[in-house]
Design an enzyme around this catalytic site. Structure first.
Site, PDB file in Angstrom:
ATOM      1  N   GLU A  32     -45.481 -36.826-127.711  1.00  0.00           N
ATOM      2  CA  GLU A  32     -46.092 -36.993-129.033  1.00  0.00           C
ATOM      3  C   GLU A  32     -46.648 -35.665-129.514  1.00  0.00           C
ATOM      4  O   GLU A  32     -46.883 -34.742-128.719  1.00  0.00           O
ATOM      5  CB  GLU A  32     -47.215 -38.030-128.970  1.00  0.00           C
ATOM      6  CG  GLU A  32     -48.393 -37.605-128.103  1.00  0.00           C
ATOM      7  CD  GLU A  32     -49.696 -38.265-128.510  1.00  0.00           C
ATOM      8  OE1 GLU A  32     -50.153 -37.962-129.615  1.00  0.00           O
ATOM      9  OE2 GLU A  32     -50.242 -39.040-127.720  1.00  0.00           O
ATOM     10  N   LYS A  92     -52.035 -37.624-139.276  1.00  0.00           N
ATOM     11  CA  LYS A  92     -51.472 -38.460-138.226  1.00  0.00           C
ATOM     12  C   LYS A  92     -50.455 -39.454-138.790  1.00  0.00           C
ATOM     13  O   LYS A  92     -50.631 -39.983-139.883  1.00  0.00           O
ATOM     14  CB  LYS A  92     -52.585 -39.232-137.510  1.00  0.00           C
ATOM     15  CG  LYS A  92     -53.407 -38.381-136.561  1.00  0.00           C
ATOM     16  CD  LYS A  92     -54.655 -39.085-136.081  1.00  0.00           C
ATOM     17  CE  LYS A  92     -54.370 -40.331-135.303  1.00  0.00           C
ATOM     18  NZ  LYS A  92     -55.609 -40.869-134.671  1.00  0.00           N
ATOM     19  N   VAL A 113     -48.981 -42.226-130.425  1.00  0.00           N
ATOM     20  CA  VAL A 113     -48.219 -42.929-129.402  1.00  0.00           C
ATOM     21  C   VAL A 113     -47.261 -43.929-130.037  1.00  0.00           C
ATOM     22  O   VAL A 113     -46.068 -43.984-129.702  1.00  0.00           O
ATOM     23  CB  VAL A 113     -49.165 -43.642-128.413  1.00  0.00           C
ATOM     24  CG1 VAL A 113     -48.392 -44.615-127.517  1.00  0.00           C
ATOM     25  CG2 VAL A 113     -49.912 -42.621-127.554  1.00  0.00           C
ATOM     26  N   ASP A 145     -60.337 -54.162-134.523  1.00  0.00           N
ATOM     27  CA  ASP A 145     -59.698 -52.861-134.333  1.00  0.00           C
ATOM     28  C   ASP A 145     -58.940 -52.810-133.002  1.00  0.00           C
ATOM     29  O   ASP A 145     -59.538 -52.652-131.931  1.00  0.00           O
ATOM     30  CB  ASP A 145     -60.746 -51.752-134.387  1.00  0.00           C
ATOM     31  CG  ASP A 145     -60.124 -50.367-134.561  1.00  0.00           C
ATOM     32  OD1 ASP A 145     -58.896 -50.248-134.408  1.00  0.00           O
ATOM     33  OD2 ASP A 145     -60.867 -49.404-134.855  1.00  0.00           O
ATOM     34  N   SER A 147     -55.490 -50.862-131.414  1.00  0.00           N
ATOM     35  CA  SER A 147     -54.537 -49.793-131.687  1.00  0.00           C
ATOM     36  C   SER A 147     -53.111 -50.317-131.801  1.00  0.00           C
ATOM     37  O   SER A 147     -52.676 -51.180-131.029  1.00  0.00           O
ATOM     38  CB  SER A 147     -54.601 -48.739-130.584  1.00  0.00           C
ATOM     39  OG  SER A 147     -53.563 -47.784-130.740  1.00  0.00           O
ATOM     40  N   ALA A 148     -52.362 -49.738-132.735  1.00  0.00           N
ATOM     41  CA  ALA A 148     -50.941 -50.060-132.887  1.00  0.00           C
ATOM     42  C   ALA A 148     -50.128 -49.596-131.693  1.00  0.00           C
ATOM     43  O   ALA A 148     -48.976 -50.020-131.522  1.00  0.00           O
ATOM     44  CB  ALA A 148     -50.402 -49.417-134.167  1.00  0.00           C
ATOM     45  N   ASP A 149     -50.711 -48.739-130.862  1.00  0.00           N
ATOM     46  CA  ASP A 149     -50.002 -48.276-129.660  1.00  0.00           C
ATOM     47  C   ASP A 149     -49.568 -49.455-128.801  1.00  0.00           C
ATOM     48  O   ASP A 149     -48.460 -49.460-128.241  1.00  0.00           O
ATOM     49  CB  ASP A 149     -50.893 -47.358-128.823  1.00  0.00           C
ATOM     50  CG  ASP A 149     -51.258 -46.062-129.512  1.00  0.00           C
ATOM     51  OD1 ASP A 149     -50.740 -45.810-130.619  1.00  0.00           O
ATOM     52  OD2 ASP A 149     -52.061 -45.302-128.944  1.00  0.00           O
ATOM     53  N   LYS A 166     -57.759 -44.458-123.585  1.00  0.00           N
ATOM     54  CA  LYS A 166     -58.883 -43.554-123.815  1.00  0.00           C
ATOM     55  C   LYS A 166     -60.177 -44.220-123.365  1.00  0.00           C
ATOM     56  O   LYS A 166     -60.410 -45.407-123.608  1.00  0.00           O
ATOM     57  CB  LYS A 166     -58.932 -43.161-125.286  1.00  0.00           C
ATOM     58  CG  LYS A 166     -57.709 -42.335-125.694  1.00  0.00           C
ATOM     59  CD  LYS A 166     -57.744 -41.936-127.143  1.00  0.00           C
ATOM     60  CE  LYS A 166     -56.585 -41.003-127.479  1.00  0.00           C
ATOM     61  NZ  LYS A 166     -55.259 -41.676-127.389  1.00  0.00           N
TER      62      LYS A 166
END
Length: 310
Positions: A32, A92, A113, A145, A147-149, A166
């Site tokens: 990435e 981003k 990601v 919330d 993450s789309a990851d 993270k």
């Protein structure tokens, strides 16, 4: 829509070396670009990370393929001049943004990601290395919330190699989410889910693996054709930040985020900047070490996969 049609919904431009490696069935590792921009690491550490990760891949005979949006086109594999543009990137691109970035002709978009997993799939690359993935945020029961990851990993047949999620995220809920969406979570020669800066979050890893061929087989034998694999690699022992120190830093960073009203995609770069300040810069070499280590393991997996392709 067939699996092939999904992959072709995005048509990335391949660099000559990446195109040749794929055509010859040789190992390729996607990388990435957010981590190599100032959104991921301050200069000149971001350039050091780029060179370190690329070299770790090359050392095993694999080809590194950095992903990015340049002049409104998705790229997999960059020239040296294109890499310089990425180092300065400040916008981003997640998977949901790929079509927008192309339609609006974004000058430079650094891929997260989720975008990189999608571009890897579209290019025919099965192994991707990053630092740490996004996940379920603390307080997600109120904010929603997530993450789309996680969705990208669950919907593209790519092995994502990382140092866990993270550390400022809700790691138990992140693991639960991955289980819900059917993603195999593997620990590379380790029994605990890594917490990015520390080797263990205290959460047991669902499945330990000690052989790259087993990792390849997990992808090959997946129950769902679209599902990827998450391979977690703990930060090297000598580069770990003591848990007692990083926990206090994370608490301060999260408190600062709440006071500042930072939400959504802005959370990660904001918190990373706070962590850098609170650790007197110690987080930067830790980031460099884990990113290079992940690229090293990813290259080993990619080489094994190329010898017995999926």
């Amino acid at each position: 829509m067939t699996d092939n049609a999904k992959a072709q919904a995005v048509r990335p431009i391949l660099s000559d070396d990446v195109a040749q490696a794929l055509a010859e069935g040789r190992a390729v590792v996607a990388l990435e670009s957010t981590i190599f921009s100032t959104l991921g690491l301050p200069a000149p550490a971001n350039a050091d990370a780029l060179e370190g990760c690329k070299q770790a891949v090359l050392d095993h005979g694999a080809t590194p393929a950095v992903t990015a949006i340049l002049d409104g086109r998705p790229h997999v594999g960059l020239s040296s001049d294109e890499e310089k543009r990425v180092l300065q990137g400040a916008r981003k691109v997640a998977e949901r943004d790929l079509s927008v970035a192309q339609a609006q002709g974004w000058d430079v978009g650094v891929t997260t990601v989720s975008a990189t997993v999608a571009l890897s799939h579209a290019a025919g690359i099965s192994v991707f290395a990053t630092g740490g993935i996004g996940g379920v945020h603390r307080g997600s029961e109120l904010s929603g919330d997530i993450s789309a990851d996680l969705d990208a990993i669950a919907n593209h047949p790519v092995i994502t190699v990382c140092a866990g999620a993270k550390a400022f995220l809700d790691l138990p809920r992140t693991l639960e989410y991955l289980e819900t969406v059917g993603v195999p979570v593997l620990g590379w020669r380790h029994d605990w889910f890594p917490a990015f800066y520390t080797r263990s979050s205290g959460l047991p890893i669902p499945h330990r693996v000690d052989d790259v061929r087993v990792v390849c087989d997990v992808l090959r034998l997946r129950a769902r054709p679209d599902t990827g694999v998450l391979l977690t690699v703990p930060i090297p022992v000598d580069d770990e930040i003591p848990e007692s120190r990083i926990n206090a830093v994370l608490t301060a960073a999260l408190d600062s985020t709440a006071r500042a009203g930072v939400t959504g995609p802005a959370v990660t770069p904001y918190i990373l900047e706070r962590i850098e300040k609170e650790t007197d810069g110690q987080s930067v070499p830790a980031n460099l070490a884990l990113a290079r280590n992940n690229a090293d393991i990813a290259a080993r997996v990619a080489v094994a996969l190329a010898s017995t392709p999926v």
